[in-house]
Design a protein around this motif. Structure first.
Motif, mmCIF file in Angstrom:
data_model
loop_
_atom_site.group_PDB
_atom_site.id
_atom_site.type_symbol
_atom_site.label_atom_id
_atom_site.label_comp_id
_atom_site.label_asym_id
_atom_site.label_seq_id
_atom_site.Cartn_x
_atom_site.Cartn_y
_atom_site.Cartn_z
ATOM 1 N N LEU A 71 -4.880 11.309 -10.359
ATOM 2 C CA LEU A 71 -3.694 11.588 -11.168
ATOM 3 C C LEU A 71 -4.030 11.758 -12.644
ATOM 4 O O LEU A 71 -3.219 12.290 -13.408
ATOM 5 N N ASN A 72 -5.182 11.265 -13.084
ATOM 6 C CA ASN A 72 -5.692 11.578 -14.416
ATOM 7 C C ASN A 72 -4.677 11.264 -15.527
ATOM 8 O O ASN A 72 -4.480 12.056 -16.450
ATOM 9 N N GLY A 73 -4.024 10.116 -15.420
ATOM 10 C CA GLY A 73 -3.098 9.706 -16.466
ATOM 11 C C GLY A 73 -1.748 10.376 -16.425
ATOM 12 O O GLY A 73 -0.939 10.208 -17.356
ATOM 13 N N HIS A 74 -1.447 11.113 -15.365
ATOM 14 C CA HIS A 74 -0.169 11.815 -15.265
ATOM 15 C C HIS A 74 0.814 11.073 -14.364
ATOM 16 O O HIS A 74 0.447 10.171 -13.611
ATOM 17 N N THR A 75 2.068 11.466 -14.457
ATOM 18 C CA THR A 75 3.170 10.823 -13.750
ATOM 19 C C THR A 75 3.650 11.697 -12.607
ATOM 20 O O THR A 75 3.818 12.914 -12.772
ATOM 21 N N VAL A 76 3.871 11.070 -11.459
ATOM 22 C CA VAL A 76 4.554 11.718 -10.342
ATOM 23 C C VAL A 76 5.919 11.038 -10.242
ATOM 24 O O VAL A 76 6.008 9.849 -9.921
ATOM 25 N N ASP A 77 6.978 11.778 -10.519
ATOM 26 C CA ASP A 77 8.308 11.205 -10.760
ATOM 27 C C ASP A 77 9.335 11.861 -9.837
ATOM 28 O O ASP A 77 9.316 13.082 -9.640
ATOM 29 N N GLY A 78 10.207 11.039 -9.258
ATOM 30 C CA GLY A 78 11.216 11.569 -8.351
ATOM 31 C C GLY A 78 12.634 11.318 -8.821
ATOM 32 O O GLY A 78 12.870 10.915 -9.968
ATOM 33 N N GLY A 89 -1.482 10.588 8.188
ATOM 34 C CA GLY A 89 -2.512 10.268 9.163
ATOM 35 C C GLY A 89 -3.910 10.726 8.832
ATOM 36 O O GLY A 89 -4.819 10.542 9.652
ATOM 37 N N PHE A 90 -4.129 11.313 7.679
ATOM 38 C CA PHE A 90 -5.458 11.788 7.325
ATOM 39 C C PHE A 90 -6.335 10.638 6.826
ATOM 40 O O PHE A 90 -5.870 9.741 6.109
ATOM 41 N N GLY A 91 -7.627 10.690 7.174
ATOM 42 C CA GLY A 91 -8.550 9.613 6.862
ATOM 43 C C GLY A 91 -9.357 9.856 5.606
ATOM 44 O O GLY A 91 -9.525 10.983 5.130
ATOM 45 N N ASN A 92 -9.859 8.748 5.044
ATOM 46 C CA ASN A 92 -10.809 8.772 3.929
ATOM 47 C C ASN A 92 -10.263 9.501 2.704
ATOM 48 O O ASN A 92 -10.938 10.341 2.100
ATOM 49 N N ILE A 93 -9.049 9.159 2.328
ATOM 50 C CA ILE A 93 -8.404 9.704 1.137
ATOM 51 C C ILE A 93 -8.507 8.679 0.018
ATOM 52 O O ILE A 93 -8.273 7.482 0.238
ATOM 53 N N THR A 94 -8.806 9.129 -1.199
ATOM 54 C CA THR A 94 -8.765 8.268 -2.380
ATOM 55 C C THR A 94 -7.680 8.789 -3.318
ATOM 56 O O THR A 94 -7.697 9.963 -3.700
ATOM 57 N N ILE A 95 -6.749 7.920 -3.668
ATOM 58 C CA ILE A 95 -5.714 8.239 -4.661
ATOM 59 C C ILE A 95 -5.980 7.329 -5.845
ATOM 60 O O ILE A 95 -5.882 6.104 -5.732
ATOM 61 N N THR A 96 -6.334 7.914 -6.999
ATOM 62 C CA THR A 96 -6.878 7.123 -8.085
ATOM 63 C C THR A 96 -6.436 7.677 -9.435
ATOM 64 O O THR A 96 -5.714 8.681 -9.526
ATOM 65 N N ASN A 97 -6.896 7.019 -10.493
ATOM 66 C CA ASN A 97 -6.650 7.444 -11.864
ATOM 67 C C ASN A 97 -7.916 7.205 -12.668
ATOM 68 O O ASN A 97 -8.351 6.063 -12.824
ATOM 69 N N SER A 98 -8.502 8.252 -13.202
ATOM 70 C CA SER A 98 -9.719 8.124 -13.999
ATOM 71 C C SER A 98 -9.439 8.010 -15.489
ATOM 72 O O SER A 98 -10.369 7.833 -16.278
ATOM 73 N N ASN A 99 -8.187 8.107 -15.871
ATOM 74 C CA ASN A 99 -7.811 8.132 -17.283
ATOM 75 C C ASN A 99 -7.433 6.743 -17.762
ATOM 76 O O ASN A 99 -6.968 5.913 -16.981
ATOM 77 N N THR A 100 -7.609 6.482 -19.054
ATOM 78 C CA THR A 100 -7.142 5.210 -19.622
ATOM 79 C C THR A 100 -5.633 5.178 -19.774
ATOM 80 O O THR A 100 -5.041 4.104 -19.902
ATOM 81 N N ILE A 101 -4.995 6.331 -19.774
ATOM 82 C CA ILE A 101 -3.529 6.406 -19.776
ATOM 83 C C ILE A 101 -3.022 6.063 -18.376
ATOM 84 O O ILE A 101 -3.548 6.562 -17.383
ATOM 85 N N PRO A 102 -1.996 5.185 -18.244
ATOM 86 C CA PRO A 102 -1.495 4.845 -16.902
ATOM 87 C C PRO A 102 -1.035 6.078 -16.128
ATOM 88 O O PRO A 102 -0.424 6.994 -16.689
ATOM 89 N N ALA A 103 -1.338 6.086 -14.851
ATOM 90 C CA ALA A 103 -0.860 7.122 -13.938
ATOM 91 C C ALA A 103 0.283 6.529 -13.132
ATOM 92 O O ALA A 103 0.074 5.602 -12.344
ATOM 93 N N ARG A 104 1.483 7.041 -13.308
ATOM 94 C CA ARG A 104 2.681 6.418 -12.738
ATOM 95 C C ARG A 104 3.172 7.192 -11.513
ATOM 96 O O ARG A 104 3.178 8.433 -11.499
ATOM 97 N N VAL A 105 3.594 6.424 -10.507
ATOM 98 C CA VAL A 105 4.298 6.987 -9.354
ATOM 99 C C VAL A 105 5.621 6.258 -9.293
ATOM 100 O O VAL A 105 5.660 5.040 -9.050
#
Length: 424
Positions: A71-78, A89-105
């Protein structure tokens, strides 16, 4: 290689195996910087370049195995519907944030949801906030999913839910705070590990197991829950609850109800609104090395049989240190129940010959009531110490068994002990 910010306990590492663990942690494909849109299905590794705002349904949908979504410090907002990031059902997925800015869901029904068959996923370094049902839900997932190093706060219901038979998952080193329901809820799921989480301000129970067996709760900190800090109930059997701590929960520090074979070891449970540990219809439980001082009661058993209560500190409560009601064949050994606002150890209820409780080498000093009080029959007292209590050292009704070696002195009642022999 992506690494854990803390080290999982060596026993867990050995159990999983280094090869398996690191194969889960290593992303499969290189990520590309892209601008995505609400509801998009992601089939390659990506690095977000912009926020996704006011998504009318899902935010992002995983569409292939072995990828990383950064997400790189970005927001996913609904707008209060759908799932922020959904994996069906997909395997071996990484959901992460490499940025120092918070990544919000935020502001979905579910922040991140792993659905049936999902395995080997990592959810890490996210700020998951203000969702309706769960910040993170593992729904009938397969194995080896990790939820780690996230901030999960202000959900309208639970922060993390593990349900539908999800097994062999790790919830590790998360900050879980101010959720209106339960902090972590495990429902009908086995062999999961919850370790090193900081759970505060839950509107319900901080950490709850229901119908869930073989789970490990290790070194979690639970504070200021509006219900009990930790509960195991309705057939939550053979779980290990070790080295957790709780303070200032409105109900008990820990409740085990209608469950068997659990091990409660070396937990520290202070300042809670009810007893430190409560067993209700709980059988075959090992309660060893816990510190349940400074609650309204220490350890409380009700209709609970064949438990081992050993080497606990149940002192400085406003009530009794240890209480047994209608409970049989329990062994109370080497416990400290001192300086309590009422009695040290208090036992009520008949027991047929051979089914009574055994009190062996417990210390019950300086309580405001009796050191040890045992009503009815036929319980056994051996090698206990009761000094400086404001009433009797040891008082037992007729029909109980004097196993010898009990000691008492400087108690308010001049006789020191009733119906057992006590030496100074």
């Amino acid at each position: 290689m992506i690494r854990l910010s803390r080290t999982l306990s060596s026993r867990w590492f050995a159990a999983v195996g280094a090869a398996t663990l690191f194969s889960v942690l290593t992303p499969v494909s290189a990520a590309h910087a892209v601008q995505l849109s609400c509801g998009q299905t992601v089939t390659t590794s990506v690095v977000l370049t912009a926020d996704l705002l006011n998504c009318p349904g899902d935010g992002l949908v995983v569409g292939s195995g072995g990828i990383t979504i950064n997400l790189n410090g970005h927001t996913v907002d609904g707008v209060g519907l759908g799932v922020g990031i959904r994996n069906n059902g997909f395997g071996n997925i990484t959901i992460t944030n490499s940025n120092t800015i918070p990544a919000r869901v935020q502001q979905f029904d579910y922040g991140v949801r792993l659905n049936p068959g999902t395995s080997g996923n990592i959810i890490e370094k996210l700020a998951i906030q203000n969702n309706e049902f769960s910040g993170v839900e593992l729904n009938s997932t397969h194995t080896n999913n990790q939820v780690r190093n996230n901030l999960i706060e202000r959900q309208a219901h639970s922060a993390v839910t593990i349900t539908g038979g999800s097994g062999h998952n790790v919830i590790f080193d998360n900050t879980i705070t101010n959720n209106q329901g339960q902090g972590v809820s495990v429902q009908k799921s086995a062999n999961n590990r919850l370790e090193g989480n900081r759970i505060t301000g839950s509107g319900g129970v901080g950490l709850a197991l229901e119908g869930s067996s073989g789970n490990t709760l290790l070194a979690n900190t639970v504070g200021s829950s509006r219900d009990a800090a930790i509960t195991l109930r309705l057939g939550s059997n053979d779980n290990l609850v070790q080295s957790n701590s709780s303070t200032q929960s409105a109900d008990a520090g820990m409740i085990v109800a209608d469950s068997t074979g659990n091990r409660l070891l070396s937990n520290t449970l202070h300042g809670n609104g009810d007893s430190g540990i409560v067993l209700q219809g709980a059988h075959g439980t090992t309660v060893t090395g816990n510190d349940v001082s400074r609650n309204t009661g220490g350890i409380e058993l009700s209709s609970s049989n064949n438990n081992l209560i050993q080497s606990n500190i149940a002192s400085n409560t406003t009530g009794h240190g240890i209480t047994l009601g209608l409970s049989l064949n329990n062994n109370l050994q080497l416990n400290q129940a001192n300086h309590n606002g009422s009695g040290g150890i208090h036992i009520v209820g008949d027991a047929a010959p051979g089914t009574g409780n055994h009190l062996v080498r417990n210390t019950t000093n300086a309580n405001k009531g009796d050191g040890i009080f045992v009503s009815k029959a036929a319980h056994t007292l051996q090698g206990n110490t009761a000094r400086d209590n404001k009433s009797w050292g040891i008082f037992v009704d007729p029909g109980n068994v004097d196993g010898g070696g009990n000691q008492a002195g400087n108690n308010a009642q001049a006789a020191q002990c009733m119906r057992v022999v006590c030496t100074p």
